[in-house]
Motif scaffolding. Structure first.
Motif, PDB file in Angstrom:
ATOM      1  N   VAL A 150       5.516  -2.314  -6.766  1.00 50.14           N
ATOM      2  CA  VAL A 150       4.374  -2.485  -7.672  1.00 50.14           C
ATOM      3  C   VAL A 150       4.405  -3.884  -8.278  1.00 50.14           C
ATOM      4  CG1 VAL A 150       3.360  -1.709  -9.858  1.00 50.14           C
ATOM      5  CG2 VAL A 150       4.056  -0.026  -8.134  1.00 50.14           C
ATOM      6  N   GLU A 151       5.579  -4.346  -8.682  1.00 52.14           N
ATOM      7  CA  GLU A 151       5.688  -5.681  -9.285  1.00 52.14           C
ATOM      8  C   GLU A 151       5.288  -6.772  -8.294  1.00 52.14           C
ATOM      9  OE1 GLU A 151       5.841  -8.184 -12.288  1.00 52.14           O
ATOM     10  OE2 GLU A 151       6.077  -6.016 -12.476  1.00 52.14           O
ATOM     11  N   GLU A 152       5.660  -6.611  -7.020  1.00 50.26           N
ATOM     12  CA  GLU A 152       5.244  -7.570  -5.996  1.00 50.26           C
ATOM     13  C   GLU A 152       3.725  -7.634  -5.897  1.00 50.26           C
ATOM     14  OE1 GLU A 152       7.062  -6.189  -2.405  1.00 50.26           O
ATOM     15  OE2 GLU A 152       9.047  -6.949  -2.950  1.00 50.26           O
ATOM     16  N   GLN A 204       1.158 -10.708  -6.821  1.00 51.01           N
ATOM     17  CA  GLN A 204       0.390 -11.262  -5.706  1.00 51.01           C
ATOM     18  C   GLN A 204      -1.108 -11.295  -5.979  1.00 51.01           C
ATOM     19  OE1 GLN A 204       1.159  -9.238  -2.022  1.00 51.01           O
ATOM     20  NE2 GLN A 204      -0.399 -10.347  -0.920  1.00 51.01           N
ATOM     21  N   TYR A 205      -1.638 -10.299  -6.666  1.00 55.57           N
ATOM     22  CA  TYR A 205      -3.080 -10.181  -6.853  1.00 55.57           C
ATOM     23  C   TYR A 205      -3.479 -10.559  -8.271  1.00 55.57           C
ATOM     24  CZ  TYR A 205      -3.204  -7.768  -2.382  1.00 55.57           C
ATOM     25  OH  TYR A 205      -3.098  -7.461  -1.047  1.00 55.57           O
ATOM     26  N   THR A 206      -4.592 -11.271  -8.385  1.00 53.10           N
ATOM     27  CA  THR A 206      -5.090 -11.659  -9.707  1.00 53.10           C
ATOM     28  C   THR A 206      -6.264 -10.787 -10.147  1.00 53.10           C
ATOM     29  OG1 THR A 206      -6.503 -13.328  -8.669  1.00 53.10           O
ATOM     30  CG2 THR A 206      -4.338 -14.052  -9.462  1.00 53.10           C
ATOM     31  N   THR A 207      -6.838 -10.062  -9.212  1.00 48.88           N
ATOM     32  CA  THR A 207      -7.928  -9.143  -9.544  1.00 48.88           C
ATOM     33  C   THR A 207      -7.571  -7.761  -9.018  1.00 48.88           C
ATOM     34  OG1 THR A 207      -9.116  -9.643  -7.487  1.00 48.88           O
ATOM     35  CG2 THR A 207      -9.686 -10.959  -9.438  1.00 48.88           C
ATOM     36  N   SER A 208      -8.303  -6.775  -9.463  1.00 47.75           N
ATOM     37  CA  SER A 208      -8.030  -5.389  -9.083  1.00 47.75           C
ATOM     38  C   SER A 208      -8.020  -5.209  -7.569  1.00 47.75           C
ATOM     39  CB  SER A 208      -9.082  -4.460  -9.697  1.00 47.75           C
ATOM     40  OG  SER A 208      -8.988  -4.487 -11.099  1.00 47.75           O
ATOM     41  N   LEU A 209      -7.166  -4.323  -7.140  1.00 49.50           N
ATOM     42  CA  LEU A 209      -7.061  -3.978  -5.719  1.00 49.50           C
ATOM     43  C   LEU A 209      -8.141  -2.992  -5.318  1.00 49.50           C
ATOM     44  CD1 LEU A 209      -3.283  -3.176  -5.196  1.00 49.50           C
ATOM     45  CD2 LEU A 209      -4.545  -4.948  -4.070  1.00 49.50           C
ATOM     46  N   CYS A 227      -0.577   9.533  -3.344  1.00 48.56           N
ATOM     47  CA  CYS A 227      -0.575   9.532  -4.811  1.00 48.56           C
ATOM     48  C   CYS A 227      -1.974   9.198  -5.325  1.00 48.56           C
ATOM     49  CB  CYS A 227       0.456   8.532  -5.332  1.00 48.56           C
ATOM     50  SG  CYS A 227       0.567   8.503  -7.129  1.00 48.56           S
ATOM     51  N   ALA A 228      -2.632  10.195  -5.914  1.00 48.41           N
ATOM     52  CA  ALA A 228      -4.035  10.063  -6.324  1.00 48.41           C
ATOM     53  C   ALA A 228      -4.266   8.953  -7.349  1.00 48.41           C
ATOM     54  CB  ALA A 228      -4.532  11.390  -6.878  1.00 48.41           C
ATOM     55  N   GLY A 229      -3.391   8.776  -8.303  1.00 51.09           N
ATOM     56  CA  GLY A 229      -3.635   7.802  -9.365  1.00 51.09           C
ATOM     57  C   GLY A 229      -2.963   6.457  -9.170  1.00 51.09           C
ATOM     58  N   LEU A 230      -2.380   6.232  -7.998  1.00 45.80           N
ATOM     59  CA  LEU A 230      -1.613   4.994  -7.789  1.00 45.80           C
ATOM     60  C   LEU A 230      -2.486   3.744  -7.897  1.00 45.80           C
ATOM     61  CD1 LEU A 230       1.151   3.761  -7.146  1.00 45.80           C
ATOM     62  CD2 LEU A 230       0.555   3.940  -4.722  1.00 45.80           C
ATOM     63  N   LEU A 231      -3.675   3.772  -7.343  1.00 46.97           N
ATOM     64  CA  LEU A 231      -4.551   2.606  -7.383  1.00 46.97           C
ATOM     65  C   LEU A 231      -4.867   2.221  -8.829  1.00 46.97           C
ATOM     66  CD1 LEU A 231      -6.225   0.519  -5.811  1.00 46.97           C
ATOM     67  CD2 LEU A 231      -8.109   2.170  -5.838  1.00 46.97           C
ATOM     68  N   GLN A 232      -5.238   3.184  -9.648  1.00 49.51           N
ATOM     69  CA  GLN A 232      -5.543   2.902 -11.052  1.00 49.51           C
ATOM     70  C   GLN A 232      -4.291   2.439 -11.794  1.00 49.51           C
ATOM     71  OE1 GLN A 232      -6.352   5.772  -9.502  1.00 49.51           O
ATOM     72  NE2 GLN A 232      -8.569   5.553  -9.313  1.00 49.51           N
ATOM     73  N   TYR A 233      -3.144   3.030 -11.481  1.00 48.01           N
ATOM     74  CA  TYR A 233      -1.867   2.656 -12.095  1.00 48.01           C
ATOM     75  C   TYR A 233      -1.570   1.175 -11.837  1.00 48.01           C
ATOM     76  CZ  TYR A 233       3.261   2.632 -12.664  1.00 48.01           C
ATOM     77  OH  TYR A 233       4.557   2.334 -13.013  1.00 48.01           O
ATOM     78  N   ILE A 234      -1.717   0.749 -10.593  1.00 50.03           N
ATOM     79  CA  ILE A 234      -1.441  -0.648 -10.240  1.00 50.03           C
ATOM     80  C   ILE A 234      -2.498  -1.569 -10.838  1.00 50.03           C
ATOM     81  CG2 ILE A 234      -1.340  -2.290  -8.328  1.00 50.03           C
ATOM     82  CD1 ILE A 234       0.050  -0.071  -6.691  1.00 50.03           C
ATOM     83  N   ASN A 235      -3.759  -1.174 -10.761  1.00 52.53           N
ATOM     84  CA  ASN A 235      -4.828  -2.037 -11.290  1.00 52.53           C
ATOM     85  C   ASN A 235      -4.704  -2.232 -12.806  1.00 52.53           C
ATOM     86  OD1 ASN A 235      -6.027  -2.810  -8.916  1.00 52.53           O
ATOM     87  ND2 ASN A 235      -7.423  -1.068  -8.873  1.00 52.53           N
ATOM     88  N   LEU A 272      -4.632  -1.556  -1.016  1.00 55.55           N
ATOM     89  CA  LEU A 272      -3.428  -0.805  -1.363  1.00 55.55           C
ATOM     90  C   LEU A 272      -2.875  -0.088  -0.139  1.00 55.55           C
ATOM     91  CD1 LEU A 272      -1.318   0.214  -3.306  1.00 55.55           C
ATOM     92  CD2 LEU A 272      -2.924   2.018  -4.005  1.00 55.55           C
ATOM     93  N   ASP A 273      -3.756   0.529   0.641  1.00 55.15           N
ATOM     94  CA  ASP A 273      -3.306   1.187   1.874  1.00 55.15           C
ATOM     95  C   ASP A 273      -2.624   0.190   2.801  1.00 55.15           C
ATOM     96  OD1 ASP A 273      -4.301   3.609   1.003  1.00 55.15           O
ATOM     97  OD2 ASP A 273      -6.130   3.514   2.216  1.00 55.15           O
TER      98      ASP A 273
END
Length: 152
Positions: free
Chosen positions: A71-73, A77-82, A117-125, A87-88
């Motif tokens: 997640v930290e990587e 790496q990204y400056t805007t939401s994924l 993981c259903a909430g992973l995208l929101q978690y990372i964003n 993510l896939d």
């Protein structure tokens, strides 16, 4: 397990469920999946070892560290939401790097669990958006030259 005497199934038996708990933290749960195509004595042996060697707590600790680094990587790496597609692709890239790991390794199980993981995208964003802006890099050569000039 004795690889000489015990057949090692190639189907995934070690599974990981990844979820986001109500407090917004990522949670991992490892278990042995009872594949109907694998004979019961083999599944029983996997489960006995899983319990007897207390593998679930160790895998949870190691998996949390592995996912935290992943997640930290992404956050760095990204400056805007994924997007879900990005993510896939990141998870597939990690799984591609594990191509030579055994099917039932905890690392493979962890990243397979992240796929569902259903909430992973929101978690990372949320982490990307909350990331502090890094200060500009120090030009060490100019700093060194300035310090040398000041000494003269």
């Amino acid at each position: 397990m004795n690889p000489y005497h015990d057949p090692i199934p190639t189907s995934p038996l070690l599974w990981c469920d990844a979820s986001i708990d109500p407090a917004g933290k990522l949670a991992l749960a490892y278990y042995i999946y009872r594949d109907p195509d694998v004979p019961d004595p083999i599944l029983d042996l996997f489960e006995r070892h899983f319990v007897a060697f207390k593998l679930e707590p160790d895998m949870t600790i190691e998996g949390s560290s592995l996912v935290g680094t992943f997640v930290e990587e992404i956050v760095q790496q990204y400056t805007t939401s994924l997007t879900a597609e990005k993510l896939d692709a990141e998870i597939e890239r990690k799984l591609g790097g594990l191509w030579n790991y055994p099917t039932n390794s905890w690392e493979v199980a962890t990243f397979e669990g992240l796929c569902d993981c259903a909430g992973l995208l929101q978690y990372i964003n949320r982490r990307i958006v909350a990331r502090p802006v890094r200060p500009p890099r120090i030009n060490r050569a100019a700093l060194r030259a300035g310090l040398l000039a000041a000494k003269l």
